[in-house]
Write a protein that holds these residues in place. Structure first.
Motif, PDB file in Angstrom:
ATOM      1  N   THR A  22       0.814  -1.217   0.000  1.00  0.00           N
ATOM      2  CA  THR A  22       0.000   0.000   0.000  1.00  0.00           C
ATOM      3  C   THR A  22       0.846   1.265   0.000  1.00  0.00           C
ATOM      4  N   TYR A  23       1.910   1.274   0.795  1.00  0.00           N
ATOM      5  CA  TYR A  23       2.694   2.496   0.983  1.00  0.00           C
ATOM      6  C   TYR A  23       4.073   2.443   0.320  1.00  0.00           C
ATOM      7  N   GLY A  24       4.394   1.344  -0.355  1.00  0.00           N
ATOM      8  CA  GLY A  24       5.651   1.251  -1.082  1.00  0.00           C
ATOM      9  C   GLY A  24       6.888   1.234  -0.194  1.00  0.00           C
ATOM     10  N   LEU A  25       6.757   0.697   1.010  1.00  0.00           N
ATOM     11  CA  LEU A  25       7.904   0.612   1.913  1.00  0.00           C
ATOM     12  C   LEU A  25       8.571  -0.746   1.776  1.00  0.00           C
ATOM     13  N   PRO A  26       9.857  -0.789   1.448  1.00  0.00           N
ATOM     14  CA  PRO A  26      10.531  -2.073   1.282  1.00  0.00           C
ATOM     15  C   PRO A  26      10.792  -2.753   2.633  1.00  0.00           C
ATOM     16  N   GLN A  27      10.397  -3.989   2.750  1.00  0.00           N
ATOM     17  CA  GLN A  27      10.634  -4.845   3.912  1.00  0.00           C
ATOM     18  C   GLN A  27      10.326  -4.152   5.248  1.00  0.00           C
ATOM     19  N   PRO A  28       9.097  -3.703   5.445  1.00  0.00           N
ATOM     20  CA  PRO A  28       8.780  -3.042   6.716  1.00  0.00           C
ATOM     21  C   PRO A  28       8.726  -4.041   7.869  1.00  0.00           C
ATOM     22  N   ALA A  29       9.228  -3.633   9.013  1.00  0.00           N
ATOM     23  CA  ALA A  29       9.124  -4.421  10.247  1.00  0.00           C
ATOM     24  C   ALA A  29       8.178  -3.674  11.185  1.00  0.00           C
ATOM     25  N   SER A  45      11.365   0.761   8.111  1.00  0.00           N
ATOM     26  CA  SER A  45      11.723   0.321   6.759  1.00  0.00           C
ATOM     27  C   SER A  45      13.046   1.002   6.415  1.00  0.00           C
ATOM     28  N   GLY A  46      14.135   0.253   6.546  1.00  0.00           N
ATOM     29  CA  GLY A  46      15.448   0.862   6.370  1.00  0.00           C
ATOM     30  C   GLY A  46      15.651   1.918   7.434  1.00  0.00           C
ATOM     31  N   GLU A  47      15.987   3.129   7.018  1.00  0.00           N
ATOM     32  CA  GLU A  47      16.175   4.241   7.953  1.00  0.00           C
ATOM     33  C   GLU A  47      14.868   4.981   8.247  1.00  0.00           C
ATOM     34  N   GLN A  48      13.821   4.674   7.500  1.00  0.00           N
ATOM     35  CA  GLN A  48      12.542   5.361   7.665  1.00  0.00           C
ATOM     36  C   GLN A  48      11.727   4.721   8.790  1.00  0.00           C
ATOM     37  N   ARG A  49      11.247   5.559   9.701  1.00  0.00           N
ATOM     38  CA  ARG A  49      10.373   5.116  10.785  1.00  0.00           C
ATOM     39  C   ARG A  49       9.082   5.917  10.746  1.00  0.00           C
ATOM     40  N   THR A  50       7.981   5.214  10.920  1.00  0.00           N
ATOM     41  CA  THR A  50       6.682   5.875  10.931  1.00  0.00           C
ATOM     42  C   THR A  50       5.743   5.104  11.857  1.00  0.00           C
ATOM     43  N   ILE A  51       4.540   5.591  12.008  1.00  0.00           N
ATOM     44  CA  ILE A  51       3.540   4.957  12.875  1.00  0.00           C
ATOM     45  C   ILE A  51       2.356   4.516  12.027  1.00  0.00           C
ATOM     46  N   LEU A  52       1.843   3.338  12.329  1.00  0.00           N
ATOM     47  CA  LEU A  52       0.650   2.812  11.672  1.00  0.00           C
ATOM     48  C   LEU A  52      -0.418   2.614  12.739  1.00  0.00           C
ATOM     49  N   ARG A  53      -1.605   3.124  12.473  1.00  0.00           N
ATOM     50  CA  ARG A  53      -2.719   2.937  13.402  1.00  0.00           C
ATOM     51  C   ARG A  53      -3.821   2.174  12.678  1.00  0.00           C
ATOM     52  N   VAL A  54      -4.298   1.096  13.309  1.00  0.00           N
ATOM     53  CA  VAL A  54      -5.389   0.286  12.769  1.00  0.00           C
ATOM     54  C   VAL A  54      -6.592   0.490  13.678  1.00  0.00           C
ATOM     55  N   TYR A  55      -7.665   1.019  13.091  1.00  0.00           N
ATOM     56  CA  TYR A  55      -8.869   1.328  13.861  1.00  0.00           C
ATOM     57  C   TYR A  55      -9.825   0.143  13.884  1.00  0.00           C
ATOM     58  N   ARG A  56     -10.525   0.006  14.988  1.00  0.00           N
ATOM     59  CA  ARG A  56     -11.570  -1.001  15.117  1.00  0.00           C
ATOM     60  C   ARG A  56     -12.721  -0.620  14.195  1.00  0.00           C
ATOM     61  N   CYS A  57     -13.335  -1.607  13.593  1.00  0.00           N
ATOM     62  CA  CYS A  57     -14.460  -1.389  12.688  1.00  0.00           C
ATOM     63  C   CYS A  57     -15.582  -0.634  13.394  1.00  0.00           C
ATOM     64  N   GLY A  58     -16.032   0.449  12.758  1.00  0.00           N
ATOM     65  CA  GLY A  58     -17.144   1.206  13.294  1.00  0.00           C
ATOM     66  C   GLY A  58     -16.765   2.225  14.353  1.00  0.00           C
TER      67      GLY A  58
END
Length: 100
Positions: A22-29, A45-58
């Motif tokens: 989805t976001y084109g990040l190579p080998q994300p951990a 992902s390599g030197e790039q760090r970001t946050i992912l939030r997964v929301y509960r349905c509804g």
């Protein structure tokens, strides 16, 4: 006997695959940081760090998620960049049957 789930934690390997595609990040951990009404993970992902939030349905509408991200942008005073924050409503967990 199958038992219904009220809350699940998405499999990190499968979620990492979705993040990569989805976001084109190579080998994300992914590292789960917080589990609750939404799950928050650190994505490395390599030197790039970001946050992912997964929301509960509804729990939040796409408009509410957009407002929350805009508010976070305001709080940390980061210029809004096109595509920096995105919402992907297509990933459904096991307990989300019936959520559209």
């Amino acid at each position: 006997m199958s038992f219904p789930a009220l809350h699940s934690v998405l499999a990190p390997i499968a979620l990492a695959g979705m993040v990569a595609e989805t976001y084109g990040l190579p080998q994300p951990a992914l590292t789960l940081l917080r589990r609750g009404l939404n799950d928050t993970s650190r994505v490395q992902s390599g030197e790039q760090r970001t946050i992912l939030r997964v929301y509960r349905c509804g729990w939040r509408t796409p408009a509410e998620v957009g407002w929350e991200l805009a508010f976070l942008q305001h709080l940390i005073r980061i210029p809004i960049e096109s595509g920096r924050f995105r919402f992907n409503p297509t990933c459904k967990a096991a307990q989300q049957s019936g959520c559209e």
